[in-house]
Design an enzyme around this catalytic site. Structure first.
Site, PDB file in Angstrom:
ATOM      1  N   PHE A 249       0.815  -1.220   0.000  1.00  0.00           N
ATOM      2  CA  PHE A 249       0.000   0.000   0.000  1.00  0.00           C
ATOM      3  C   PHE A 249       0.850   1.272   0.000  1.00  0.00           C
ATOM      4  CE2 PHE A 249      -4.444  -1.119  -0.070  1.00  0.00           C
ATOM      5  CZ  PHE A 249      -4.295  -2.500  -0.067  1.00  0.00           C
ATOM      6  N   CYS A 260     -15.162   0.981  -0.848  1.00  0.00           N
ATOM      7  CA  CYS A 260     -14.890   0.903   0.597  1.00  0.00           C
ATOM      8  C   CYS A 260     -14.031   2.023   1.172  1.00  0.00           C
ATOM      9  CB  CYS A 260     -14.325  -0.467   0.930  1.00  0.00           C
ATOM     10  SG  CYS A 260     -15.615  -1.708   0.695  1.00  0.00           S
TER      11      CYS A 260
HETATM   12  P1  NAD Z   1     -22.800  -5.243  -2.942  1.00  0.00           P
HETATM   13  O1  NAD Z   1     -23.495  -3.981  -3.251  1.00  0.00           O
HETATM   14  O2  NAD Z   1     -21.921  -5.882  -3.966  1.00  0.00           O
HETATM   15  O3  NAD Z   1     -23.857  -6.355  -2.480  1.00  0.00           O
HETATM   16  C1  NAD Z   1     -24.888  -6.122  -1.568  1.00  0.00           C
HETATM   17  C2  NAD Z   1     -26.039  -7.051  -1.936  1.00  0.00           C
HETATM   18  O4  NAD Z   1     -27.042  -6.973  -0.904  1.00  0.00           O
HETATM   19  C3  NAD Z   1     -26.747  -6.681  -3.241  1.00  0.00           C
HETATM   20  O5  NAD Z   1     -26.774  -7.806  -4.109  1.00  0.00           O
HETATM   21  C4  NAD Z   1     -28.175  -6.288  -2.810  1.00  0.00           C
HETATM   22  O6  NAD Z   1     -29.164  -6.628  -3.760  1.00  0.00           O
HETATM   23  C5  NAD Z   1     -28.311  -7.099  -1.538  1.00  0.00           C
HETATM   24  N1  NAD Z   1     -29.365  -6.627  -0.618  1.00  0.00           N
HETATM   25  C6  NAD Z   1     -29.670  -5.352  -0.279  1.00  0.00           C
HETATM   26  N2  NAD Z   1     -30.702  -5.349   0.599  1.00  0.00           N
HETATM   27  C7  NAD Z   1     -31.044  -6.636   0.810  1.00  0.00           C
HETATM   28  C8  NAD Z   1     -32.032  -7.287   1.612  1.00  0.00           C
HETATM   29  N3  NAD Z   1     -32.887  -6.599   2.378  1.00  0.00           N
HETATM   30  N4  NAD Z   1     -32.104  -8.641   1.586  1.00  0.00           N
HETATM   31  C9  NAD Z   1     -31.265  -9.351   0.805  1.00  0.00           C
HETATM   32  N5  NAD Z   1     -30.316  -8.810   0.022  1.00  0.00           N
HETATM   33  C10 NAD Z   1     -30.199  -7.462   0.030  1.00  0.00           C
HETATM   34  O7  NAD Z   1     -21.960  -4.955  -1.614  1.00  0.00           O
HETATM   35  P2  NAD Z   1     -20.522  -5.530  -1.216  1.00  0.00           P
HETATM   36  O8  NAD Z   1     -19.459  -4.840  -1.987  1.00  0.00           O
HETATM   37  O9  NAD Z   1     -20.596  -7.010  -1.195  1.00  0.00           O
HETATM   38  O10 NAD Z   1     -20.419  -4.972   0.287  1.00  0.00           O
HETATM   39  C11 NAD Z   1     -21.253  -5.489   1.309  1.00  0.00           C
HETATM   40  C12 NAD Z   1     -20.718  -4.982   2.647  1.00  0.00           C
HETATM   41  O11 NAD Z   1     -19.424  -5.547   2.884  1.00  0.00           O
HETATM   42  C13 NAD Z   1     -20.520  -3.469   2.738  1.00  0.00           C
HETATM   43  O12 NAD Z   1     -20.813  -3.070   4.057  1.00  0.00           O
HETATM   44  C14 NAD Z   1     -19.043  -3.277   2.457  1.00  0.00           C
HETATM   45  O13 NAD Z   1     -18.527  -2.107   3.041  1.00  0.00           O
HETATM   46  C15 NAD Z   1     -18.460  -4.507   3.104  1.00  0.00           C
HETATM   47  N6  NAD Z   1     -17.183  -4.960   2.523  1.00  0.00           N
HETATM   48  C16 NAD Z   1     -17.031  -4.973   1.169  1.00  0.00           C
HETATM   49  C17 NAD Z   1     -15.840  -5.447   0.616  1.00  0.00           C
HETATM   50  C18 NAD Z   1     -15.621  -5.441  -0.877  1.00  0.00           C
HETATM   51  O14 NAD Z   1     -14.486  -5.701  -1.287  1.00  0.00           O
HETATM   52  N7  NAD Z   1     -16.612  -5.156  -1.704  1.00  0.00           N
HETATM   53  C19 NAD Z   1     -14.826  -5.941   1.454  1.00  0.00           C
HETATM   54  C20 NAD Z   1     -15.029  -5.928   2.842  1.00  0.00           C
HETATM   55  C21 NAD Z   1     -16.233  -5.440   3.371  1.00  0.00           C
HETATM   56  C1  UGA Z   2      -9.957  -2.659   0.543  1.00  0.00           C
HETATM   57  C2  UGA Z   2      -9.062  -3.281   1.625  1.00  0.00           C
HETATM   58  O1  UGA Z   2      -7.773  -3.537   1.086  1.00  0.00           O
HETATM   59  C3  UGA Z   2      -9.681  -4.580   2.155  1.00  0.00           C
HETATM   60  O2  UGA Z   2      -8.888  -5.103   3.215  1.00  0.00           O
HETATM   61  C4  UGA Z   2     -11.087  -4.273   2.668  1.00  0.00           C
HETATM   62  O3  UGA Z   2     -11.715  -5.470   3.104  1.00  0.00           O
HETATM   63  C5  UGA Z   2     -11.905  -3.645   1.560  1.00  0.00           C
HETATM   64  O4  UGA Z   2     -11.247  -2.437   1.078  1.00  0.00           O
HETATM   65  C6  UGA Z   2     -13.252  -3.234   2.035  1.00  0.00           C
HETATM   66  O5  UGA Z   2     -13.441  -2.932   3.193  1.00  0.00           O
HETATM   67  O6  UGA Z   2     -14.109  -3.245   1.160  1.00  0.00           O
HETATM   68  P1  UGA Z   2     -10.404  -3.109  -2.041  1.00  0.00           P
HETATM   69  O7  UGA Z   2     -11.158  -1.824  -1.980  1.00  0.00           O
HETATM   70  O8  UGA Z   2     -11.021  -4.275  -2.681  1.00  0.00           O
HETATM   71  O9  UGA Z   2      -9.997  -3.563  -0.547  1.00  0.00           O
HETATM   72  O10 UGA Z   2      -9.034  -2.851  -2.832  1.00  0.00           O
HETATM   73  P2  UGA Z   2      -7.564  -2.344  -2.457  1.00  0.00           P
HETATM   74  O11 UGA Z   2      -6.602  -3.259  -3.072  1.00  0.00           O
HETATM   75  O12 UGA Z   2      -7.407  -2.067  -1.022  1.00  0.00           O
HETATM   76  O13 UGA Z   2      -7.497  -0.977  -3.268  1.00  0.00           O
HETATM   77  C7  UGA Z   2      -8.293   0.129  -2.913  1.00  0.00           C
HETATM   78  C8  UGA Z   2      -7.870   1.347  -3.709  1.00  0.00           C
HETATM   79  O14 UGA Z   2      -6.584   1.787  -3.281  1.00  0.00           O
HETATM   80  C9  UGA Z   2      -7.761   1.105  -5.213  1.00  0.00           C
HETATM   81  O15 UGA Z   2      -8.304   2.214  -5.900  1.00  0.00           O
HETATM   82  C10 UGA Z   2      -6.265   0.997  -5.463  1.00  0.00           C
HETATM   83  O16 UGA Z   2      -5.891   1.412  -6.750  1.00  0.00           O
HETATM   84  C11 UGA Z   2      -5.720   1.952  -4.411  1.00  0.00           C
HETATM   85  N1  UGA Z   2      -4.333   1.637  -4.000  1.00  0.00           N
HETATM   86  C12 UGA Z   2      -4.062   0.466  -3.350  1.00  0.00           C
HETATM   87  C13 UGA Z   2      -3.324   2.540  -4.269  1.00  0.00           C
HETATM   88  O17 UGA Z   2      -3.547   3.613  -4.861  1.00  0.00           O
HETATM   89  N2  UGA Z   2      -2.038   2.250  -3.870  1.00  0.00           N
HETATM   90  C14 UGA Z   2      -1.737   1.091  -3.206  1.00  0.00           C
HETATM   91  O18 UGA Z   2      -0.553   0.897  -2.865  1.00  0.00           O
HETATM   92  C15 UGA Z   2      -2.773   0.169  -2.938  1.00  0.00           C
END
Ligand code: NAD
Ligand code: UGA
Length: 426
Positions: A249, A260
């Protein structure tokens, strides 16, 4: 174990699939019928490397079931994992309406003892309030436990991250659900960190805020390197060897995006402010990230006027190996370019249409360069790292390259006849 995962998005879908692969029976439910229909046909609506074959294996084994029947899925399973979205509201706070909706549904279907696991990222205090809401609805405290179990996976490597976590954070009010949680994850726990409900929520925010701060720090360093003609990669490497800092990072570029980091840093900022805590470091992290695209654009403008130019943008997703464009720096960049009346052409291996007007999408990276004045690399997909430079030169009208992710060697490009522009990469 019988597990219900509510929300089949990036987190819910991968979590459900990995748990099913490890011998549990998992019901993944979602309100989005189109998504569930696709999944039942074995088509995965998102791009996450390695996910589709795993889903299909589990569908065949019947260890993974997709459905929109949320009430039934809650009634029939003992562990209920909440993985719905928690997007940002315009003031930076968190939209918890999806969480509230799910909690209402769970409350109506609590027929036997259940462990309610919040995997969605939620502001400090949310799990306590979920617990209290259920009590307020007259549900016996012995009929449920609430567990705050945030997720740390990264898009693009979600499966590996779930299979090899560095930690599993389990926040509870008391120890009753802990052994079931450990059993559920079996051998894929990493270090187990036991804490309170709110402690787990803050670990998640602190983790994302720290990583975002590392990125803003290196981006600020890149601005300083730029004026002293120092290569930021040397600085990243130089400080990254110190185990107290670490090498990850520290990649400078157009800034962080995605669903996120931006929302979680601003949610933490909002939570702190709501309790009258000043957070100048979080504010600086957001400010550096917000201004980073302008730093690149100003440098580009200092070399060439942009008005009316044909510009090709390679990479639309917020990072490589995903199809996710939520808060992608590439899209903010394109919006800014439009203010200069540029003709914008794009290529991304996973995205070929977007809700942005007056942008031309191509299905071939070289086609997107035809008669272009400027190529901007906004996302560091592997395929952009070693292009056929002869072809690039042949297709482009002019020879300007803005490297938004520091993936090229400036000397090599200049030797090939390109005018190379970057920030802190000289
Ligand atoms: P997403 O938008 O991809 O998926 C959410 C899903 O929930 C959607 O398919 C939506 O239709 C569904 N949904 C909404 N309301 C609902 C309900 N009442 N019943 C059933 N389904 C319902 O979201 P995501 O990226 O998977 O993120 C989910 C959570 O996890 C967020 O809080 C995010 O911050 C966290 N998170 C995301 C990541 C990531 O990399 N995307 C990583 C770590 C944590
Ligand atoms: C990030 C965290 O890395 C996860 O641990 C966490 O679970 C997740 O958010 C979340 O809470 O959703 P993600 O968003 O999938 O994961 O991707 P990253 O690889 O962290 O990259 C995030 C952003 O930072 C991207 O736009 C990437 O280009 C940028 N980045 C990352 C940089 O500009 N420089 C770096 O060195 C690393």
């Amino acid at each position: 174990m019988n597990i219900c995962v509510i929300g089949a998005g990036y987190v819910g879908l991968t979590t459900a699939t990995i748990l099913a692969s490890r011998g549990h029976t998992v019901h993944a439910v979602d309100i989005n019928e189109t998504k569930i229909n696709l999944l039942n046909q074995g088509t995965v609506p998102i791009y996450e490397p390695g996910l589709e074959p795993l889903i299909n294996e589990n569908l065949q084994e019947k260890t993974l079931v997709f459905s929109t029947k949320i009430n039934k899925a809650i009634q029939h399973n003992e562990i209920i994992i909440i993985a719905v979205g928690t997007p940002a509201l315009p003031d930076g706070s968190t939209d918890l309406s999806f969480i509230h909706n799910v909690v209402e549904t769970i409350a109506k279907n609590l027929n036997t003892y259940k462990i309610i696991v919040t995997k969605s990222t939620v502001p400090p205090g949310t799990n306590e309030s979920i617990y209290q809401t259920l009590l307020d609805k007259g549900i016996d405290k012995d009929l449920f436990d609430v567990v705050s179990n945030p997720e740390f996976l990264k898009e693009g490597s979600a499966i590996q991250d779930l299979l090899h976590p560095d930690k599993t954070v389990i926040g509870t009010k008391h120890s009753r659900p802990v052994s079931v949680m450990k059993q559920m994850y079996g051998g894929i726990l990493g270090e187990v960190i036991l804490t309170s409900l709110t402690g787990a929520e803050l670990i998640k925010y602190a983790s994302n805020a720290f990583l975002a701060t590392k990125i803003s720090f290196i981006n600020e360093m890149a601005r300083i390197c730029d004026v002293y003609n120092v290569n930021i990669e040397d600085v990243s490497k130089g400080i990254g060897t110190d185990p107290r800092i670490g090498p990850l990072f520290l990649k400078s570029g157009l800034g962080y995006g995605g669903s996120c980091f931006p929302k979680d840093v601003s949610a933490l900022h909002h939570s702190a402010k709501s309790k009258k805590v000043n957070v100048p470091l979080l504010e600086a992290t957001m400010e550096v990230n917000h201004s980073q695209i302008d730093v690149y654009l100003n440098k580009l403008i200092s070399h060439v006027p942009l008005e009316g130019k044909k510009i090709t943008v390679w990479g639309l997703t917020f990072k490589p190996n995903t199809d996710d464009t939520r808060l992608s720096p590439a899209l903010r960049l394109i919006e800014k370019l439009k203010a200069f009346h540029c003709h914008i052409h794009c290529y991304d291996p996973q995205v070929n249409s977007l809700n942005i007007k007056d942008v031309n999408y191509h299905t071939d990276m070289y086609d997107s360069l035809k008669d272009s004045d400027i190529l901007i690399v906004a996302t560091e997909w592997d395929m952009f790292k070693f292009p056929n430079w002869d072809k690039v030169k042949k297709w482009m009208k002019n020879n300007i390259i803005l490297d938004g992710r520091n993936i090229y060697d400036p000397k090599r490009l200049e030797a090939n006849g390109f005018h190379y522009i970057a920030v802190g990469n000289s």
